[in-house]
Design a protein around this motif. Structure first.
Motif, PDB file in Angstrom:
ATOM      1  N   ALA A 176     131.147  -1.984  44.215  1.00 41.27           N
ATOM      2  CA  ALA A 176     131.299  -1.115  45.376  1.00 41.27           C
ATOM      3  C   ALA A 176     129.946  -0.644  45.905  1.00 41.27           C
ATOM      4  CB  ALA A 176     132.167   0.085  45.011  1.00 41.27           C
ATOM      5  N   GLN A 177     129.907  -0.365  47.199  1.00 43.29           N
ATOM      6  CA  GLN A 177     128.662   0.054  47.838  1.00 43.29           C
ATOM      7  C   GLN A 177     128.124   1.345  47.234  1.00 43.29           C
ATOM      8  OE1 GLN A 177     128.971   0.691  52.045  1.00 43.29           O
ATOM      9  NE2 GLN A 177     126.763   0.874  52.352  1.00 43.29           N
ATOM     10  N   ALA A 178     129.010   2.277  46.907  1.00 45.04           N
ATOM     11  CA  ALA A 178     128.568   3.553  46.324  1.00 45.04           C
ATOM     12  C   ALA A 178     127.829   3.335  45.011  1.00 45.04           C
ATOM     13  CB  ALA A 178     129.774   4.465  46.104  1.00 45.04           C
ATOM     14  N   MET A 179     128.307   2.383  44.215  1.00 46.49           N
ATOM     15  CA  MET A 179     127.653   2.063  42.946  1.00 46.49           C
ATOM     16  C   MET A 179     126.304   1.394  43.193  1.00 46.49           C
ATOM     17  SD  MET A 179     128.187   2.262  39.644  1.00 46.49           S
ATOM     18  CE  MET A 179     127.822   1.486  38.057  1.00 46.49           C
ATOM     19  N   GLN A 180     126.259   0.481  44.144  1.00 51.22           N
ATOM     20  CA  GLN A 180     125.015  -0.244  44.430  1.00 51.22           C
ATOM     21  C   GLN A 180     123.923   0.681  44.958  1.00 51.22           C
ATOM     22  OE1 GLN A 180     124.603  -3.486  43.501  1.00 51.22           O
ATOM     23  NE2 GLN A 180     126.640  -3.104  42.607  1.00 51.22           N
ATOM     24  N   ILE A 181     124.319   1.708  45.692  1.00 52.48           N
ATOM     25  CA  ILE A 181     123.336   2.663  46.205  1.00 52.48           C
ATOM     26  C   ILE A 181     122.613   3.356  45.048  1.00 52.48           C
ATOM     27  CG2 ILE A 181     123.104   4.892  47.389  1.00 52.48           C
ATOM     28  CD1 ILE A 181     125.277   3.926  49.343  1.00 52.48           C
ATOM     29  N   TRP A 182     123.384   3.780  44.050  1.00 47.95           N
ATOM     30  CA  TRP A 182     122.774   4.446  42.890  1.00 47.95           C
ATOM     31  C   TRP A 182     121.886   3.486  42.095  1.00 47.95           C
ATOM     32  CZ3 TRP A 182     122.536   9.446  41.423  1.00 47.95           C
ATOM     33  CH2 TRP A 182     123.367  10.346  42.094  1.00 47.95           C
ATOM     34  N   LEU A 183     122.335   2.258  41.911  1.00 50.79           N
ATOM     35  CA  LEU A 183     121.547   1.278  41.162  1.00 50.79           C
ATOM     36  C   LEU A 183     120.221   0.999  41.872  1.00 50.79           C
ATOM     37  CD1 LEU A 183     124.338  -1.267  40.098  1.00 50.79           C
ATOM     38  CD2 LEU A 183     123.352   0.611  38.755  1.00 50.79           C
ATOM     39  N   ASN A 184     120.277   0.824  43.181  1.00 50.18           N
ATOM     40  CA  ASN A 184     119.050   0.561  43.947  1.00 50.18           C
ATOM     41  C   ASN A 184     118.119   1.767  43.946  1.00 50.18           C
ATOM     42  OD1 ASN A 184     119.943  -2.020  44.606  1.00 50.18           O
ATOM     43  ND2 ASN A 184     120.962  -1.341  46.486  1.00 50.18           N
TER      44      ASN A 184
END
Length: 294
Positions: A210-218
């Motif tokens: 999910a985009q919300a997860m990818q934002i935190w990872l990045n």
């Protein structure tokens, strides 16, 4: 009675003594093929040195068994006693536990709830090329499992530091979505504060893509690694934790509310799994003990 077949006379007499309060000694002796006079003579004998030693060792075994909330089998109890410099063999621990009905909670296999998934972009499994972690915050692993609660399911996401096997983040929620995985990740980030370059390995679930997860990872410079298709063993450490949690805490226990379940999971992770539970992969110390020693 069939369970006593092939046992020695002494073990049969012990069995009779254990059940004599509710069953007739005469009937037990007749059924098991021993004489009453022999049984009563055995009762009058002074216990042998070996029997007295067994009694002392049994008190230690029961203490460790109780301290583990009846979760340890004979291998871990043997290791715990050995750590206390108590001399005893593996076979003796197993025999005393068997004779006294001390049995670890039975493991039960739970299949993960199947999910509808969109076509996902394939991400590499960076763990395949990465060396084994030599310290904290080098490689984490995360996954989600379901827990049956009444007539429905709730979902548990956890994050494990693969170096020490410590659970560093988790979340229990009633819906399977990105909020679940992000909450577990946020808890881990808050606790560990990793440097950029950390590998987070997950399965191919939409809750991790999910985009919300990818934002935190990045944001934190975390490299997202994913299972190969059909290779659930790529995430074996988290699967092992789920199996342990369910067999030691969830199975045969009743939780009246989701809040009560969440509280017990918190206690299990914080006070037992991370702090006390012996891990064979860590040379029989707990994750926190392993980290402190290192």
């Amino acid at each position: 009675m069939a369970t006593l077949s092939g046992r020695g006379t002494t073990e049969i007499f012990r069995f009779i003594k254990k059940h004599a309060a509710r069953l007739s000694v005469k009937r037990l002796c007749l059924r098991l093929g021993v004489s009453r006079s022999g049984y009563y003579d055995w009762l009058k004998r002074t216990p042998s040195v070996h029997t007295q030693q067994d009694a002392v060792l049994l008190t230690h075994i029961k203490r460790v068994f109780k301290a583990s909330a009846e979760r340890y089998g004979s291998p871990k109890i043997y290791q715990a006693l050995r750590a206390e410099s108590i001399v005893i063999s593996r076979k003796r621990v197993a025999r005393l536990m068997r004779e006294n009905g001390l049995k670890a909670r039975v493991e039960r296999v739970y299949k993960r709830l199947s999910k509808l998934r969109a076509e996902l972009k394939v991400l590499p499994n960076y763990r395949l090329q990465a060396p084994k972690p030599t310290g904290p915050n080098q490689q984490w692993s995360s996954d989600v499992t379901y827990i049956r609660h009444g007539r429905r399911h709730v979902f548990l996401a956890v994050i494990v530091d693969l170096w020490s096997r410590k659970i560093i983040g988790w979340s229990l929620q009633e819906k399977l979505n990105a909020e679940l995985s992000v909450a577990a990740l946020y808890q881990a980030l808050k606790q560990r504060k990793p440097k950029p370059g950390l590998i987070l390995h997950t399965d191919r679930g939409v809750e991790f893509r999910a985009q919300a997860m990818q934002i935190w990872l990045n944001k934190f410079g975390i490299r997202h690694s994913m299972n190969r298709p059909g290779q659930c063993t790529d995430n074996a450490e988290v699967e092992s934790f789920f199996k342990t949690l369910k067999s030691e805490l969830i199975y045969e226990n009743y939780f009246p509310t989701v809040s009560a379940l969440r509280d017990q999971i918190s206690r299990y992770i914080r006070n037992f799994y991370n702090k006390v539970r012996l891990h064979s992969s860590l040379n029989y110390v707990s994750p926190i003990q392993f980290e402190h020693a290192a």
